[in-house]
Scaffold this motif. Structure first.
Motif, PDB file in Angstrom:
ATOM      1  N   ASP A  36       5.128   6.863   4.169  1.00  0.00           N
ATOM      2  CA  ASP A  36       5.161   5.476   3.704  1.00  0.00           C
ATOM      3  C   ASP A  36       3.817   4.822   3.954  1.00  0.00           C
ATOM      4  OD1 ASP A  36       7.321   4.184   2.346  1.00  0.00           O
ATOM      5  OD2 ASP A  36       8.609   4.544   4.077  1.00  0.00           O
ATOM      6  N   VAL A  37       3.386   3.986   3.007  1.00  0.00           N
ATOM      7  CA  VAL A  37       2.187   3.172   3.150  1.00  0.00           C
ATOM      8  C   VAL A  37       2.621   1.737   2.878  1.00  0.00           C
ATOM      9  CG1 VAL A  37      -0.150   2.725   2.347  1.00  0.00           C
ATOM     10  CG2 VAL A  37       0.720   5.073   2.388  1.00  0.00           C
ATOM     11  N   VAL A  38       2.507   0.869   3.890  1.00  0.00           N
ATOM     12  CA  VAL A  38       3.136  -0.452   3.833  1.00  0.00           C
ATOM     13  C   VAL A  38       2.087  -1.551   3.979  1.00  0.00           C
ATOM     14  CG1 VAL A  38       5.008  -1.873   4.729  1.00  0.00           C
ATOM     15  CG2 VAL A  38       5.103   0.624   5.009  1.00  0.00           C
ATOM     16  N   PRO A  39       1.727  -2.243   2.889  1.00  0.00           N
ATOM     17  CA  PRO A  39       0.804  -3.370   3.008  1.00  0.00           C
ATOM     18  C   PRO A  39       1.506  -4.583   3.599  1.00  0.00           C
ATOM     19  CG  PRO A  39       1.598  -3.199   0.759  1.00  0.00           C
ATOM     20  CD  PRO A  39       2.178  -2.025   1.506  1.00  0.00           C
ATOM     21  N   ALA A  40       0.742  -5.437   4.258  1.00  0.00           N
ATOM     22  CA  ALA A  40       1.277  -6.680   4.806  1.00  0.00           C
ATOM     23  C   ALA A  40       0.200  -7.755   4.692  1.00  0.00           C
ATOM     24  CB  ALA A  40       1.733  -6.477   6.249  1.00  0.00           C
ATOM     25  N   ALA A  41       0.301  -8.814   5.478  1.00  0.00           N
ATOM     26  CA  ALA A  41      -0.612  -9.945   5.315  1.00  0.00           C
ATOM     27  C   ALA A  41      -2.048  -9.607   5.694  1.00  0.00           C
ATOM     28  CB  ALA A  41      -0.113 -11.119   6.151  1.00  0.00           C
ATOM     29  N   ARG A  42      -2.228  -8.883   6.808  1.00  0.00           N
ATOM     30  CA  ARG A  42      -3.579  -8.552   7.271  1.00  0.00           C
ATOM     31  C   ARG A  42      -3.677  -7.100   7.727  1.00  0.00           C
ATOM     32  NH1 ARG A  42      -3.762 -12.736   5.219  1.00  0.00           N
ATOM     33  NH2 ARG A  42      -4.672 -14.714   5.918  1.00  0.00           N
ATOM     34  N   THR A  43      -2.680  -6.293   7.414  1.00  0.00           N
ATOM     35  CA  THR A  43      -2.655  -4.911   7.882  1.00  0.00           C
ATOM     36  C   THR A  43      -2.065  -3.999   6.818  1.00  0.00           C
ATOM     37  OG1 THR A  43      -0.447  -5.154   8.843  1.00  0.00           O
ATOM     38  CG2 THR A  43      -2.319  -5.604  10.300  1.00  0.00           C
ATOM     39  N   VAL A  44      -2.327  -2.704   7.001  1.00  0.00           N
ATOM     40  CA  VAL A  44      -1.620  -1.671   6.244  1.00  0.00           C
ATOM     41  C   VAL A  44      -1.077  -0.677   7.269  1.00  0.00           C
ATOM     42  CG1 VAL A  44      -1.758   0.167   4.530  1.00  0.00           C
ATOM     43  CG2 VAL A  44      -3.086  -1.931   4.210  1.00  0.00           C
ATOM     44  N   LEU A  45       0.211  -0.405   7.191  1.00  0.00           N
ATOM     45  CA  LEU A  45       0.856   0.559   8.074  1.00  0.00           C
ATOM     46  C   LEU A  45       0.946   1.900   7.362  1.00  0.00           C
ATOM     47  CD1 LEU A  45       2.599   1.151  10.687  1.00  0.00           C
ATOM     48  CD2 LEU A  45       4.579   0.586   9.265  1.00  0.00           C
ATOM     49  N   VAL A  46       0.523   2.954   8.045  1.00  0.00           N
ATOM     50  CA  VAL A  46       0.649   4.320   7.533  1.00  0.00           C
ATOM     51  C   VAL A  46       1.658   5.034   8.421  1.00  0.00           C
ATOM     52  CG1 VAL A  46      -0.514   6.511   7.128  1.00  0.00           C
ATOM     53  CG2 VAL A  46      -1.709   4.352   6.650  1.00  0.00           C
ATOM     54  N   ARG A  47       2.798   5.392   7.853  1.00  0.00           N
ATOM     55  CA  ARG A  47       3.859   6.048   8.629  1.00  0.00           C
ATOM     56  C   ARG A  47       3.930   7.521   8.254  1.00  0.00           C
ATOM     57  NH1 ARG A  47       9.401   6.875   8.753  1.00  0.00           N
ATOM     58  NH2 ARG A  47       9.678   6.174   6.599  1.00  0.00           N
ATOM     59  N   CYS A  48       3.974   8.367   9.271  1.00  0.00           N
ATOM     60  CA  CYS A  48       3.945   9.815   9.064  1.00  0.00           C
ATOM     61  C   CYS A  48       5.265  10.449   9.486  1.00  0.00           C
ATOM     62  CB  CYS A  48       2.795  10.438   9.861  1.00  0.00           C
ATOM     63  SG  CYS A  48       1.167   9.805   9.388  1.00  0.00           S
ATOM     64  N   ALA A  49       5.464  11.691   9.047  1.00  0.00           N
ATOM     65  CA  ALA A  49       6.708  12.391   9.345  1.00  0.00           C
ATOM     66  C   ALA A  49       6.757  12.881  10.783  1.00  0.00           C
ATOM     67  CB  ALA A  49       6.886  13.563   8.382  1.00  0.00           C
ATOM     68  N   ALA A  50       5.614  13.235  11.374  1.00  0.00           N
ATOM     69  CA  ALA A  50       5.588  13.809  12.714  1.00  0.00           C
ATOM     70  C   ALA A  50       4.278  13.424  13.401  1.00  0.00           C
ATOM     71  CB  ALA A  50       5.722  15.331  12.635  1.00  0.00           C
ATOM     72  N   PRO A  51       4.246  13.480  14.750  1.00  0.00           N
ATOM     73  CA  PRO A  51       3.013  13.114  15.463  1.00  0.00           C
ATOM     74  C   PRO A  51       1.792  13.897  15.013  1.00  0.00           C
ATOM     75  CG  PRO A  51       4.851  13.229  17.000  1.00  0.00           C
ATOM     76  CD  PRO A  51       5.371  13.729  15.675  1.00  0.00           C
ATOM     77  N   GLY A  52       1.940  15.188  14.710  1.00  0.00           N
ATOM     78  CA  GLY A  52       0.792  15.972  14.268  1.00  0.00           C
ATOM     79  C   GLY A  52       0.201  15.476  12.962  1.00  0.00           C
ATOM     80  N   ASP A  53       1.015  14.857  12.105  1.00  0.00           N
ATOM     81  CA  ASP A  53       0.524  14.338  10.834  1.00  0.00           C
ATOM     82  C   ASP A  53      -0.380  13.129  11.029  1.00  0.00           C
ATOM     83  OD1 ASP A  53       2.026  16.217   9.338  1.00  0.00           O
ATOM     84  OD2 ASP A  53       3.821  14.979   9.541  1.00  0.00           O
ATOM     85  N   VAL A  54      -0.175  12.381  12.137  1.00  0.00           N
ATOM     86  CA  VAL A  54      -0.983  11.192  12.383  1.00  0.00           C
ATOM     87  C   VAL A  54      -2.445  11.566  12.599  1.00  0.00           C
ATOM     88  CG1 VAL A  54      -1.308   9.194  13.881  1.00  0.00           C
ATOM     89  CG2 VAL A  54       0.992   9.962  13.332  1.00  0.00           C
ATOM     90  N   ARG A  55      -2.678  12.629  13.325  1.00  0.00           N
ATOM     91  CA  ARG A  55      -4.066  13.051  13.575  1.00  0.00           C
ATOM     92  C   ARG A  55      -4.783  13.387  12.265  1.00  0.00           C
ATOM     93  NH1 ARG A  55      -1.309  15.474  17.910  1.00  0.00           N
ATOM     94  NH2 ARG A  55      -1.080  17.456  16.794  1.00  0.00           N
ATOM     95  N   ARG A  56      -4.074  14.057  11.367  1.00  0.00           N
ATOM     96  CA  ARG A  56      -4.688  14.393  10.072  1.00  0.00           C
ATOM     97  C   ARG A  56      -4.857  13.154   9.198  1.00  0.00           C
ATOM     98  NH1 ARG A  56      -1.256  18.838  11.021  1.00  0.00           N
ATOM     99  NH2 ARG A  56       0.475  17.835   9.912  1.00  0.00           N
TER     100      ARG A  56
END
Length: 536
Positions: free
Chosen positions: A36-56
């Motif tokens: 998921d990629v979630v825009p908001a007022a001053r941020t964008v949230l990037v949500r990943c399936a697993a902790p290892g995906d966050v590093r990539r």
């Protein structure tokens, strides 16, 4: 850019224009593992399936921010015209606040084009920026408990349409018959981030139309959530005889729709749901039953293999006791009864082959906040059982579970000691905030699948509201009263209060098993130094 719990990144940006540019850059090339990629007022949230995906994902997100800096001419989004009957109960108040007439308020609201900025607390609720400053009245001091669906409202420099009935504190200007969200439409949201919106005054409430390039009418209103499916063609099915307090169908949840207000949902206790699937040899995302506080009774049509996981309940098949975390054979016509758990809240019933329920937006899960997915089950509903997976068979008699969900672990002084990673908003909290957070707390009666709400010592924080930003499972948000809220499976996708920390993924499952009256401690996660924690 910062970590937001174990499976997400939060990209801080200076303004909404930068948010839109970075959001476009991220969507242009989404790598595997980003859900998921979630825009908001001053941020964008990037949500990943697993902790290892966050590093990539970190390098990918940094590159997108760099490329967005060259995005000087953003493409014009689709124009959506929304017809509005301007007869809202706050129209006169907004006119008094602005020192003008109601006719002038209508002219200023309808006389400009808005940009769809980001999704909100409900499916199809999208914040629209660009309100004329002359009529930008603040939100109500006391929110209404009921705002009718279709209400067109504003709050400060934002305006929006409530897609369905809900509480709300915005100023109501009028109403529309436009179906803002329809699960049978592709895409389901009439307005998505990046679109342009114009409100058209009308005498009556009529359906909206998308005006770009002669686009078709918006489509039918949202279909009601499906009830249970009929039994399978071979006659195998599960008939609901009794439900207990709440009986839901849940799977691994839905992804990719958070930008238009649709949260992931799925099983509240993911580990127990996955264990039920593993015990009976199902795929990890197979639909199962989530039983709240026991009390369910299920009659099986056709022989079945089932597993009970999560909160331990006394259970029987036609009066014969059966155990937890083990394959249980249920004969054709037999009745499976679940008693009340002594500790814990949610028990999962997995059936080999999975439960066959019509998916809604890619998932068979019920989202109680969004009102999406199969309705809560009632006596008389019959669920079909799917075909068992080929080449997969349970390989164990009983699965050892180190800690029974809902019970205190050895040495703990509360039903739940939950580990918290430092959150992204340290500057919103006052000295002593972390010390206050880890005080002994009590789960309140208004907790549900949306959030765990906690009484106890107030966490000191700055006054005011944070510009809305994306939320993750396990986020510990602190509203103005200082009482922490821990978000669970059916959380809203964005929120306007600062997050002091995020539970570890495994501890969110523990939180989902806590019941009203349980005592809980939020503790700094092992390996996270106090220097990294908010508030000192």
């Amino acid at each position: 850019m910062s970590r937001f719990g174990e499976t997400a990144l939060l990209v801080d940006l200076p303004d909404l224009a930068a948010v839109r540019a970075v959001h476009r850059a991220l969507l242009a090339d989404v790598p595997p593992g980003v859900v998921d990629v979630v825009p908001a007022a001053r941020t964008v949230l990037v949500r990943c399936a697993a902790p290892g995906d966050v590093r990539r994902a970190l390098a990918w997100a940094r590159d997108a921010v760099r490329r967005a800096g060259d995005d000087d001419a953003p493409p014009a989004g689709t124009l959506v015209e929304i017809p509005v009957r301007y007869d809202g109960q706050d129209l006169d108040d907004v006119a008094r606040w602005a020192g003008t007439s109601t006719e002038e308020v209508v002219a200023r609201h309808a006389g400009r084009e808005y940009e769809a900025a980001f999704g909100g607390f409900a499916p199809g609720f999208v914040y629209l920026s660009g309100v004329d400053p002359r009529i930008a009245a603040p939100r109500l001091e006391t929110p209404r408990t009921r705002v009718p669906g279709g209400s067109v409202a504003l709050a400060g420099d934002l305006t929006a349409v409530y897609p369905r009935e809900s509480p709300g504190g915005w100023r109501l200007l009028g109403r529309t018959g436009a179906p803002m969200f329809d699960v049978d439409r592709d895409p389901p949201a009439l307005v998505a981030p990046g679109a342009r919106v114009r409100f058209v005054p009308v005498r009556e409430v009529v359906a909206a139309r998308a005006s770009a390039a002669g686009a078709r009418a918006a489509g039918p209103s949202a279909s009601p959530a499906p009830r249970a499916a009929t039994r399978a063609g071979d006659g195998r099915g599960v008939e609901v005889v009794a439900t207990g307090p709440l009986l839901l169908v849940e799977d691994a949840g839905r992804t990719g729709l958070a930008a238009v207000g649709v949260g992931p949902s799925g099983a509240a206790d993911r580990a127990s749901h996955a264990l039920a699937a593993r015990v009976v040899g199902n795929a990890p995302d197979a639909a199962a039953l989530e039983v709240t506080l026991g009390g369910a009774a299920l009659r099986f049509h056709g022989e079945a293999l089932v597993a009970l996981t999560g909160a331990a309940v006394p259970a029987s098949v036609d009066g014969r006791p059966v155990g937890m975390n083990a394959p249980v054979r249920v004969p054709d016509g037999a009745l499976l009864r679940l008693g009340t758990p002594a500790r814990g809240l949610r028990t999962y019933v997995g059936v080999r082959g999975g439960l066959v329920v019509e998916p809604v937006l890619g998932s068979r899960s019920r989202d109680v906040l969004g009102g999406i997915g199969p309705e809560p089950l009632r006596p008389g509903d019959v669920l079909a059982v799917g075909t068992p997976p080929a080449g997969s068979w349970p390989l164990t008699e009983v699965v050892p579970v180190p800690h029974v969900p809902g019970e205190a672990r050895p040495g703990e002084r509360a039903a739940g000691v939950l580990e918290v990673l430092p959150g992204p908003r340290a500057d919103w909290f006052l000295p002593g905030a972390w010390h206050a957070l880890r005080a002994l707390r009590t789960v309140t009666a208004d907790s549900d699948r949306v959030a765990l709400r906690l009484d106890g010592q107030a966490v000191p924080r700055r006054a005011g509201e944070l510009p809305s930003e994306g939320l993750v499972r396990g986020a510990v948000q602190v509203p103005p009263d200082g009482r922490p809220v821990v978000f669970l499976a059916d959380r809203p996708v964005t929120g306007g209060y600062p997050v002091i920390g995020v539970l570890r993924e495994a501890d969110v499952d523990r939180a989902a098993q806590l019941r009203p009256g349980d005592r809980v401690v939020l503790r700094l996660a092992r390996g996270a130094g106090l220097g990294d924690a908010v508030g000192g």
